[in-house]
Design a protein around this motif. Structure first.
Motif, PDB file in Angstrom:
ATOM      1  N   LEU A   1       1.032  -1.467  -0.471  1.00  0.00           N
ATOM      2  CA  LEU A   1      -0.275  -0.362  -0.115  1.00  0.00           C
ATOM      3  C   LEU A   1       0.918   1.458  -0.180  1.00  0.00           C
ATOM      4  CD1 LEU A   1      -1.963  -1.831   1.190  1.00  0.00           C
ATOM      5  CD2 LEU A   1      -2.831  -0.182   2.650  1.00  0.00           C
ATOM      6  N   TYR A   2       0.902   2.391  -0.751  1.00  0.00           N
ATOM      7  CA  TYR A   2       1.257   3.504  -0.631  1.00  0.00           C
ATOM      8  C   TYR A   2       0.080   4.527  -0.809  1.00  0.00           C
ATOM      9  CZ  TYR A   2       4.411   0.423  -3.185  1.00  0.00           C
ATOM     10  OH  TYR A   2       5.471  -0.607  -3.817  1.00  0.00           O
ATOM     11  N   VAL A   3       0.302   5.192   0.709  1.00  0.00           N
ATOM     12  CA  VAL A   3      -0.550   6.510   0.786  1.00  0.00           C
ATOM     13  C   VAL A   3       0.723   7.654   0.717  1.00  0.00           C
ATOM     14  CG1 VAL A   3      -1.159   7.435   2.883  1.00  0.00           C
ATOM     15  CG2 VAL A   3      -1.098   5.395   2.201  1.00  0.00           C
ATOM     16  N   ILE A   4      -0.123   8.393   0.214  1.00  0.00           N
ATOM     17  CA  ILE A   4      -0.160   9.846  -0.580  1.00  0.00           C
ATOM     18  C   ILE A   4       0.812  10.810   0.633  1.00  0.00           C
ATOM     19  CG2 ILE A   4      -1.948  11.370   0.051  1.00  0.00           C
ATOM     20  CD1 ILE A   4      -0.988  12.708  -3.073  1.00  0.00           C
ATOM     21  N   ALA A   5       1.209  11.438   0.574  1.00  0.00           N
ATOM     22  CA  ALA A   5       2.431  12.233   1.220  1.00  0.00           C
ATOM     23  C   ALA A   5       1.564  13.301   1.548  1.00  0.00           C
ATOM     24  CB  ALA A   5       4.058  12.287   0.855  1.00  0.00           C
ATOM     25  N   PRO A   6       1.325  14.047   2.803  1.00  0.00           N
ATOM     26  CA  PRO A   6       0.630  16.316   2.642  1.00  0.00           C
ATOM     27  C   PRO A   6       1.499  16.486   1.739  1.00  0.00           C
ATOM     28  CG  PRO A   6       1.269  14.724   4.588  1.00  0.00           C
ATOM     29  CD  PRO A   6       1.895  14.166   3.713  1.00  0.00           C
ATOM     30  N   ASP A   7       0.559  17.732   1.374  1.00  0.00           N
ATOM     31  CA  ASP A   7       0.841  18.661   0.546  1.00  0.00           C
ATOM     32  C   ASP A   7       1.642  18.180  -0.805  1.00  0.00           C
ATOM     33  OD1 ASP A   7       0.853  21.311  -0.084  1.00  0.00           O
ATOM     34  OD2 ASP A   7       2.779  21.962   1.118  1.00  0.00           O
ATOM     35  N   LYS A   8       1.486  17.735  -1.343  1.00  0.00           N
ATOM     36  CA  LYS A   8       2.173  16.700  -2.296  1.00  0.00           C
ATOM     37  C   LYS A   8       0.621  15.866  -3.098  1.00  0.00           C
ATOM     38  CE  LYS A   8       6.279  17.454  -1.330  1.00  0.00           C
ATOM     39  NZ  LYS A   8       6.974  18.201  -1.635  1.00  0.00           N
ATOM     40  N   ASP A   9       1.246  16.076  -4.817  1.00  0.00           N
ATOM     41  CA  ASP A   9       0.272  15.495  -5.727  1.00  0.00           C
ATOM     42  C   ASP A   9       1.687  13.743  -5.856  1.00  0.00           C
ATOM     43  OD1 ASP A   9      -1.689  17.280  -5.601  1.00  0.00           O
ATOM     44  OD2 ASP A   9      -1.485  18.117  -7.468  1.00  0.00           O
ATOM     45  N   LEU A  10       0.194  13.760  -6.819  1.00  0.00           N
ATOM     46  CA  LEU A  10       1.108  12.271  -6.587  1.00  0.00           C
ATOM     47  C   LEU A  10       0.571  11.803  -8.379  1.00  0.00           C
ATOM     48  CD1 LEU A  10       2.691   9.495  -6.150  1.00  0.00           C
ATOM     49  CD2 LEU A  10       0.132   8.617  -5.200  1.00  0.00           C
ATOM     50  N   THR A  11       1.792  11.506  -9.697  1.00  0.00           N
ATOM     51  CA  THR A  11       1.178  11.102 -11.076  1.00  0.00           C
ATOM     52  C   THR A  11       2.570   9.703 -10.844  1.00  0.00           C
ATOM     53  OG1 THR A  11       4.096  12.116 -11.892  1.00  0.00           O
ATOM     54  CG2 THR A  11       1.851  13.654 -11.799  1.00  0.00           C
ATOM     55  N   VAL A  12       1.596   8.512 -11.584  1.00  0.00           N
ATOM     56  CA  VAL A  12       2.355   7.386 -11.320  1.00  0.00           C
ATOM     57  C   VAL A  12       3.453   7.205 -13.640  1.00  0.00           C
ATOM     58  CG1 VAL A  12       2.467   4.858 -11.974  1.00  0.00           C
ATOM     59  CG2 VAL A  12       1.116   6.293 -10.155  1.00  0.00           C
ATOM     60  N   SER A  13       4.624   6.566 -13.806  1.00  0.00           N
ATOM     61  CA  SER A  13       4.800   7.160 -15.273  1.00  0.00           C
ATOM     62  C   SER A  13       5.503   5.201 -14.662  1.00  0.00           C
ATOM     63  CB  SER A  13       5.354   7.814 -14.620  1.00  0.00           C
ATOM     64  OG  SER A  13       6.242   7.863 -16.537  1.00  0.00           O
ATOM     65  N   LYS A  14       5.331   4.925 -15.503  1.00  0.00           N
ATOM     66  CA  LYS A  14       6.463   3.497 -15.653  1.00  0.00           C
ATOM     67  C   LYS A  14       6.524   2.143 -14.563  1.00  0.00           C
ATOM     68  CE  LYS A  14       8.624   5.553 -20.125  1.00  0.00           C
ATOM     69  NZ  LYS A  14       9.435   5.395 -20.144  1.00  0.00           N
ATOM     70  N   ARG A  15       5.412   2.378 -13.460  1.00  0.00           N
ATOM     71  CA  ARG A  15       5.088   1.951 -12.596  1.00  0.00           C
ATOM     72  C   ARG A  15       6.016   2.767 -11.520  1.00  0.00           C
ATOM     73  NH1 ARG A  15       2.775  -2.382 -11.932  1.00  0.00           N
ATOM     74  NH2 ARG A  15       3.844  -3.351 -10.708  1.00  0.00           N
ATOM     75  N   VAL A  16       6.355   3.988 -12.230  1.00  0.00           N
ATOM     76  CA  VAL A  16       7.053   4.421 -10.677  1.00  0.00           C
ATOM     77  C   VAL A  16       6.309   5.849 -10.529  1.00  0.00           C
ATOM     78  CG1 VAL A  16       9.330   6.046 -10.363  1.00  0.00           C
ATOM     79  CG2 VAL A  16       9.290   4.130 -11.303  1.00  0.00           C
TER      80      VAL A  16
ATOM     81  N   HIS B   1       5.520   9.449  -9.373  1.00  0.00           N
ATOM     82  CA  HIS B   1       6.017  10.397  -8.386  1.00  0.00           C
ATOM     83  C   HIS B   1       5.945  12.184  -7.314  1.00  0.00           C
ATOM     84  CE1 HIS B   1       9.164   9.211 -11.449  1.00  0.00           C
ATOM     85  NE2 HIS B   1       7.945   8.442 -11.992  1.00  0.00           N
ATOM     86  N   LEU B   2       6.351  12.057  -6.479  1.00  0.00           N
ATOM     87  CA  LEU B   2       5.669  13.277  -6.062  1.00  0.00           C
ATOM     88  C   LEU B   2       5.931  14.612  -6.628  1.00  0.00           C
ATOM     89  CD1 LEU B   2       6.530  12.844  -2.218  1.00  0.00           C
ATOM     90  CD2 LEU B   2       3.754  11.881  -2.877  1.00  0.00           C
ATOM     91  N   VAL B   3       4.907  15.678  -6.959  1.00  0.00           N
ATOM     92  CA  VAL B   3       5.055  16.762  -7.391  1.00  0.00           C
ATOM     93  C   VAL B   3       4.574  17.728  -6.606  1.00  0.00           C
ATOM     94  CG1 VAL B   3       5.285  15.738  -9.946  1.00  0.00           C
ATOM     95  CG2 VAL B   3       3.346  16.747  -8.565  1.00  0.00           C
ATOM     96  N   GLU B   4       4.709  18.833  -6.649  1.00  0.00           N
ATOM     97  CA  GLU B   4       3.781  19.847  -5.695  1.00  0.00           C
ATOM     98  C   GLU B   4       2.657  20.696  -5.975  1.00  0.00           C
ATOM     99  OE1 GLU B   4       5.612  21.444  -3.098  1.00  0.00           O
ATOM    100  OE2 GLU B   4       7.325  20.500  -2.991  1.00  0.00           O
ATOM    101  N   PRO B   5       1.766  20.445  -5.428  1.00  0.00           N
ATOM    102  CA  PRO B   5       0.736  21.240  -5.465  1.00  0.00           C
ATOM    103  C   PRO B   5       0.290  21.408  -6.621  1.00  0.00           C
ATOM    104  CG  PRO B   5       0.786  20.532  -3.469  1.00  0.00           C
ATOM    105  CD  PRO B   5       1.848  20.660  -4.015  1.00  0.00           C
TER     106      PRO B   5
END
Length: 134
Positions: free
Chosen positions: A102-117, A119-123
């Protein structure tokens, strides 16, 4: 009592009919099943019940995106770990997705997925009403 749809049966359990397809799909190594679940903070109880019922060896990876307070450290990974034997982690940038986790998003971050990886990005929006699930 409302007529809103629910994933729970009359006993408050997750029906096997919802769990079995996940298990079947995840057992195929060619599928690389990643399941994204979005919820508000009010969905924590439902998530706990879902993972109480989900076998820890389904072969699926779960990415959980919640509305979290951006100014506070999140305990969500710890909370969900009480409901599963799967490894539960808060997402770090460039984290590869592995089955039975299970992967839970970090606070104050947006999340993308690319090639099964993951990636956290700034909102994109720093103020106002954010929509972390798209």
């Amino acid at each position: 009592m409302t007529d809103e749809p629910t994933v729970f049966d009359e006993n408050g359990a997750v029906p096997a009919a919802l769990i079995a397809p996940v298990q079947r799909l995840a057992q195929d190594p060619q599928k690389h099943l990643v399941i994204g679940i979005g919820a508000s903070a009010g969905g924590v109880e439902a998530l706990g019940r879902f993972f109480d019922a989900m076998p820890p060896d389904s072969g699926a990876a779960f990415v959980i995106v919640l509305h979290l307070d951006p100014a506070r450290e999140s305990q969500m990974a710890h909370v969900l770990s009480a409901h599963t034997q799967m490894t539960v982690v808060q997402v770090a940038d460039d984290m590869p997705i592995q089955p039975n986790r299970l992967y839970v998003i970090a606070p104050d971050k947006d999340l993308t997925v690319s090639k099964r990886v993951l990636h956290l990005v700034e909102p994109a929006e720093r103020r106002g009403h954010r929509h972390p699930v798209d």
